[in-house]
Design an enzyme around this catalytic site. Structure first.
Site, PDB file in Angstrom:
ATOM      1  CE1 TYR A  39     -32.883 -13.417  23.327  1.00 62.97           C
ATOM      2  CE2 TYR A  39     -33.304 -15.587  22.687  1.00 62.97           C
ATOM      3  CZ  TYR A  39     -32.744 -14.382  22.299  1.00 62.97           C
ATOM      4  OH  TYR A  39     -32.526 -14.174  20.817  1.00 62.97           O
ATOM      5  CG  HIS A  44     -35.606  -9.152  25.392  1.00 63.58           C
ATOM      6  ND1 HIS A  44     -35.944  -7.856  25.353  1.00 63.58           N
ATOM      7  CD2 HIS A  44     -36.028  -9.749  24.440  1.00 63.58           C
ATOM      8  CE1 HIS A  44     -36.448  -7.749  23.770  1.00 63.58           C
ATOM      9  NE2 HIS A  44     -36.342  -8.911  23.337  1.00 63.58           N
ATOM     10  CE1 TYR A  88     -36.277 -16.986  19.949  1.00 61.38           C
ATOM     11  CE2 TYR A  88     -37.384 -17.974  18.401  1.00 61.38           C
ATOM     12  CZ  TYR A  88     -36.539 -17.871  19.348  1.00 61.38           C
ATOM     13  OH  TYR A  88     -35.835 -18.973  19.409  1.00 61.38           O
ATOM     14  CG  ASN A  90     -39.366 -10.553  16.031  1.00 66.90           C
ATOM     15  OD1 ASN A  90     -39.778 -11.576  16.505  1.00 66.90           O
ATOM     16  ND2 ASN A  90     -38.637 -10.414  14.961  1.00 66.90           N
TER      17      ASN A  90
END
Length: 123
Positions: A39, A44, A88, A90
Site C-alpha cells: 500500500y 489509500h 489496517y 478498518n
C-alpha cells in the site's frame, strides 16, 4: 490542508518537555493508511503521506508506540500528536480511541486525514 495546519500553528514557540499540557491544549491528528509495502504509494495512504510531509517540514520524527507511530509537535502552548496507526484501515478506530483516552484529547480536537474511495480523485 496545509492552510489548516498553518492557521493552527502560526509561529513556532517552544514549550518545556516537563510541563503537563491541559487537555484543552492537546490535539490529535491521525493520518490513516494501510501498513505494508503493498500500500506504500497508493492513494489509500494519503493520511500517512500528509503527516510524513508535515513531520519532515518541521523536523519531527515518528517513534513506534502502542498501536502506531507517533510524533509530537509543540507550538504556541499547544501539543499536537501526529499518529499513523499500525493497524489496517478498518481497525484504526482502536488506535484512535486509545490515544484520545491516553492523552485526554477532547473529541473536538481530533483531525482524521483519509481518502474516500467513494469520491472522485481530487475531491
Amino acid at each position: 490542508m496545509l492552510r489548516f495546519f498553518g492557521r493552527i500553528l502560526g509561529n513556532k514557540e517552544v514549550q518545556k518537555e516537563t510541563e503537563e499540557i491541559p487537555p484543552m491544549k492537546k490535539f490529535l491528528s491521525v493520518g490513516l493508511g494501510n501498513i505494508g509495502p503493498k500500500y506504500h504509494n497508493t492513494r489509500h495512504n494519503i493520511g500517512f503521506k500528509v503527516l510524513d510531509f508535515l513531520a519532515e517540514k518541521e523536523g519531527l520524527s515518528f517513534e513506534s508506540q502502542k498501536l502506531g507511530d507517533l510524533a509530537t509537535y509543540k507550538f504556541k502552548g499547544r501539543n499536537f500528536l501526529l499518529l499513523k496507526p499500525s493497524t489496517y484501515m478498518n481497525l484504526s478506530g482502536k488506535a484512535v480511541n486509545y490515544w484520545l483516552q491516553k492523552e485526554k484529547v477532547p473529541l473536538e480536537h481530533l483531525l482524521v486525514i483519509t481518502d474516500d474511495l467513494n469520491l472522485p480523485f481530487g475531491t
